[in-house]
Design a protein around this motif. Structure first.
Motif, PDB file in Angstrom:
ATOM      1  N   GLY A  41     -12.286   6.162  -7.755  1.00  0.00           N
ATOM      2  CA  GLY A  41     -11.145   6.532  -6.701  1.00  0.00           C
ATOM      3  C   GLY A  41     -10.534   7.953  -7.204  1.00  0.00           C
TER       4      GLY A  41
ATOM      5  N   ALA B 191      -4.550   9.953  -6.786  1.00  0.00           N
ATOM      6  CA  ALA B 191      -3.926   8.866  -5.936  1.00  0.00           C
ATOM      7  C   ALA B 191      -2.766   8.479  -6.507  1.00  0.00           C
ATOM      8  N   GLU B 192      -1.611   8.197  -5.427  1.00  0.00           N
ATOM      9  CA  GLU B 192      -0.371   7.912  -5.854  1.00  0.00           C
ATOM     10  C   GLU B 192      -0.301   6.411  -6.473  1.00  0.00           C
TER      11      GLU B 192
ATOM     12  N   THR C 154      -1.903   2.868  -7.987  1.00  0.00           N
ATOM     13  CA  THR C 154      -3.305   2.432  -8.633  1.00  0.00           C
ATOM     14  C   THR C 154      -3.401   0.870  -8.489  1.00  0.00           C
TER      15      THR C 154
ATOM     16  N   GLY D   9      -8.930   4.529  -0.708  1.00  0.00           N
ATOM     17  CA  GLY D   9      -8.633   6.120  -1.452  1.00  0.00           C
ATOM     18  C   GLY D   9      -7.579   5.881  -2.449  1.00  0.00           C
ATOM     19  N   VAL D  10      -7.596   4.587  -3.093  1.00  0.00           N
ATOM     20  CA  VAL D  10      -6.534   4.324  -4.116  1.00  0.00           C
ATOM     21  C   VAL D  10      -7.206   4.392  -5.281  1.00  0.00           C
ATOM     22  N   ARG D  11      -6.820   4.587  -6.472  1.00  0.00           N
ATOM     23  CA  ARG D  11      -7.131   4.707  -7.880  1.00  0.00           C
ATOM     24  C   ARG D  11      -7.370   3.301  -8.403  1.00  0.00           C
TER      25      ARG D  11
ATOM     26  N   ARG E 107       0.947   5.196  -0.573  1.00  0.00           N
ATOM     27  CA  ARG E 107      -0.565   4.974  -1.039  1.00  0.00           C
ATOM     28  C   ARG E 107      -1.421   6.275  -0.851  1.00  0.00           C
ATOM     29  N   GLY E 108      -2.450   6.144  -1.213  1.00  0.00           N
ATOM     30  CA  GLY E 108      -3.529   7.157  -1.062  1.00  0.00           C
ATOM     31  C   GLY E 108      -3.364   8.322  -1.911  1.00  0.00           C
ATOM     32  N   THR E 109      -3.574   9.379  -1.859  1.00  0.00           N
ATOM     33  CA  THR E 109      -3.828  10.634  -2.500  1.00  0.00           C
ATOM     34  C   THR E 109      -2.538  11.499  -2.385  1.00  0.00           C
ATOM     35  N   GLN E 110      -2.027  11.915  -3.656  1.00  0.00           N
ATOM     36  CA  GLN E 110      -0.995  12.958  -3.573  1.00  0.00           C
ATOM     37  C   GLN E 110      -1.316  14.406  -2.937  1.00  0.00           C
TER      38      GLN E 110
END
Length: 308
Positions: free
Chosen positions: A34, A38-39, A41, A66-68, A304-307
């Motif tokens: 991922g 991503a904000e 984890t 789309g998470v880490r 959640r998701g990407t920054q």
């Protein structure tokens, strides 16, 4: 050190990056999948005598979110490798994981997933490092909050059987390791009879057996001594601040339902789910239930998701 995504040849784990974090004189191995930006984890901590590869089905299931996703091979396991028995302790493993989180720059919202040994390790991590973590949820699978030897199969090993094995190990460690290697060559059929009660592909059972074969005898000796006494009842105040799920197989003889109910006693906010016809390996024999629990926490987290 990072490497491009590739499937692990045995486990089927697909990852984007892997590397080592130096801590306490050890190289703690980790995998990531991922976006690094991503904000949110999701951290995975695996069970005793296996490795982080056990979560490959959950990692695949969450890839679309789309998470880490960060997986750590605990000291004495997987690609982190063998360590002396005296270093195989729950709190020390938790400190390794915290070092990996810092090394990988994980400072945002964090969901911690722990299975079996990974349960008390994750509780130790959260209890002792809560002020430095942004905890937003946790999932515990076949976990334990009281000493493992108090209940289930380890209780048997804590008696005369365990004493006999310990004496053999101390007097002839090479012989004992050789016996373990010979014994685990035919381990897959035994696992099928003792750990799996639901229909699973034989390849999954062979994969589980292969992880056990790669675990050094020192790991067994060290962690078992610590698990005889280790308790995480003091983690209750930290757990009270986060939502979560507790999953356990109704056929689990290693960490039975009673252990999960005890965890639920100090974490009533969590949802307790007993999985019918599941043993000690829900990530492999009930992967959908485990993935769904993690997904629900991810989807209920505002950030959640990407920054951007």
């Amino acid at each position: 050190m990072t490497m491009p995504r590739r499937p692990h040849p045995t486990a089927g784990l697909t990852f984007d990056r892997e590397g080592d974090t130096r801590h306490d004189g050890l190289d703690i191995h980790w995998f990531e999948r991922g976006p690094e930006g991503a904000e949110l984890t999701v951290l995975y901590l695996h069970g005793f005598n296996i490795s982080s590869q056990e979560f490959y089905l959950q990692v695949d299931a969450l890839a679309e979110l789309g998470v880490r996703q960060l997986l750590v091979d605990l000291r004495g396991h997987g690609k982190t490798g063998a360590v002396p028995p005296r270093m195989c302790q729950v709190d020390a493993a938790a400190d390794d994981v915290f070092a990996v989180l810092r090394d990988r720059g994980v400072t945002g919202p964090l969901i911690v997933v722990g299975h079996s040994l990974g349960g008390p390790v994750s509780l130790s991590l959260m209890r002792r490092h809560a002020s430095d973590l942004h905890l937003v949820g946790s999932v515990h699978i076949s976990s334990a909050v009281e000493p493992f030897a108090d209940q289930g199969m380890p209780h048997v090993l804590a008696g005369w059987v365990g004493a006999l094995l310990e004496d053999l190990y101390r007097s002839a460690p090479r012989l004992t390791q050789r016996l373990l290697t010979l014994g685990t060559r035919g381990l897959a059929p035994a696992l099928a009879l003792g750990f799996y009660f639901r229909p699973v592909r034989y390849a999954v059972i062979r994969f589980h057996a292969a992880m056990i074969r790669r675990t050094a005898l020192d790991t067994y000796a060290g962690y078992f001594d610590d698990l005889l006494y280790h308790s995480e009842l003091a983690a209750g105040p930290v757990l009270a601040t986060i939502p979560g799920y507790i999953l356990v197989g109704d056929r689990d003889a290693v960490s039975p339902v009673s252990q999960s109910r005890r965890l639920h006693d100090i974490w009533p906010r969590a949802y307790l789910q007993v999985l019918p016809e599941s043993g000690h390996m829900p990530p492999l024999d009930a992967p959908g239930a485990v993935s769904t629990a993690i997904k629900r926490l991810v989807l209920s987290t505002p950030c959640r998701g990407t920054q951007n």
